[in-house]
Design an enzyme around this catalytic site. Structure first.
Site, PDB file in Angstrom:
ATOM      1  N   SER A 138       0.834  -1.197   0.000  1.00 42.68           N
ATOM      2  CA  SER A 138       0.000   0.000   0.000  1.00 42.68           C
ATOM      3  C   SER A 138       0.870   1.250   0.000  1.00 42.68           C
ATOM      4  O   SER A 138       2.000   1.232   0.509  1.00 42.68           O
ATOM      5  CB  SER A 138      -0.882  -0.002   1.256  1.00 42.68           C
ATOM      6  OG  SER A 138      -1.419   1.275   1.523  1.00 42.68           O
ATOM      7  N   TYR A 151      -2.852  -0.489  10.474  1.00 40.29           N
ATOM      8  CA  TYR A 151      -2.738  -0.759   9.041  1.00 40.29           C
ATOM      9  C   TYR A 151      -1.404  -0.254   8.508  1.00 40.29           C
ATOM     10  O   TYR A 151      -0.688  -0.955   7.788  1.00 40.29           O
ATOM     11  CB  TYR A 151      -3.906  -0.089   8.324  1.00 40.29           C
ATOM     12  CG  TYR A 151      -3.870  -0.188   6.819  1.00 40.29           C
ATOM     13  CD1 TYR A 151      -4.366  -1.316   6.167  1.00 40.29           C
ATOM     14  CD2 TYR A 151      -3.386   0.862   6.037  1.00 40.29           C
ATOM     15  CE1 TYR A 151      -4.361  -1.411   4.785  1.00 40.29           C
ATOM     16  CE2 TYR A 151      -3.370   0.780   4.650  1.00 40.29           C
ATOM     17  CZ  TYR A 151      -3.864  -0.361   4.031  1.00 40.29           C
ATOM     18  OH  TYR A 151      -3.840  -0.438   2.663  1.00 40.29           O
TER      19      TYR A 151
END
Length: 261
Positions: A138, A151
């Protein structure tokens, strides 16, 4: 790498990037080992692909379950030529909104899951002297934004996993590819309510990509033995900026990111 008759293991294969990648690899002639928790969803999807798909339901957060998965894959298909570590999940929370269990869940998938799956097959791949390990990451692994503590930490962990694999596997014949897409039009945010609202407003300059676009880039990267892919173009620009001016990048993320209510 030519993909005809290759074995490609894909985690998080029941939807989104994983499902699109499975279709793309199957079209390229590979046999795809589909890995996710839901057996029913995998079987339905495998029926869509046809004889080139095999179903391997597994809870990737459990290392013993991953070892059992590896044994089944070896017995039914052989050692994978390509491993696509794509499984990912989790809500975006500030650290003071998180519990120890939330943090454990964030670390379990994707970070620990990628490590478990990779180590389950690494010795076989090194012994054979060929293969490729792919990690889907990501943008938060380069430019951390507020409101996604667990995250972000897990995705930086994935970045470290990629770096460690590259130095460990140098000269073995086993390659490593990291692919970093921007925002993807999958069901991720529907499955993690409240997270999409925390995407930094600055990210609006980066066009959203589809799972199919990511899958095509991933297959091309494997075919051409590429070590890193970022898409779209503005994602590559953002990653370059994060490398050249990390302090500025983090400040911009803070200014345009989520605020506590």
């Amino acid at each position: 790498m030519e993909l005809g008759r290759r074995i490609v293991l894909i985690t998080g294969a029941s939807s989104g990037i994983g499902a699109a990648s499975a279709r793309a690899f199957a079209r390229a002639g590979a046999t795809v080992a589909l890995v996710a928790r839901s057996k029913d969803r995998l079987e339905e999807f495998a029926a869509e692909i046809g004889d080139q798909a095999r179903v391997f339901p597994c809870d990737l957060a459990d290392p013993d379950a991953v070892l059992e998965l590896a044994a089944r894959v070896r017995a039914e298909l052989g050692v994978p030529d390509v491993i696509v570590n794509n499984a990912g999940a989790g809500r975006w929370l500030f650290v003071d909104e998180s519990t120890p269990h939330d943090f454990r869940d964030m670390a379990a998938v994707p970070y620990l899951a990628a490590g478990y799956v990779t180590t389950a097959f690494a010795a076989d791949m090194v012994r054979r002297g060929s293969g490729r390990i792919v990690v889907v990451n990501s943008p938060v692994s380069r430019a951390t934004w507020p409101g996604a503590f667990g995250y972000a930490a897990a995705r930086w962990g994935l970045r470290g996993l990629v770096a460690a694999l590259r130095v460990d596997l140098r000269g073995t014949g086993v390659g490593v590819t990291e692919i970093v897409p921007g925002k993807v039009s999958s069901d991720y945010f529907a499955n993690n309510p409240g997270s999409e609202e925390r995407v930094p407003s600055l990210s609006a300059i980066i066009p959203t990509v589809t799972p199919e676009q990511v899958a095509r880039a991933l297959v091309t990267a494997v075919r051409r033995d590429r070590s890193r892919v970022a898409l779209p173009l503005m994602m590559r620009v953002t990653m370059a900026q994060a490398w050249i001016a990390p302090s500025l990048t983090h400040r911009l993320m803070s200014l345009t990111g989520a605020k506590r209510s």
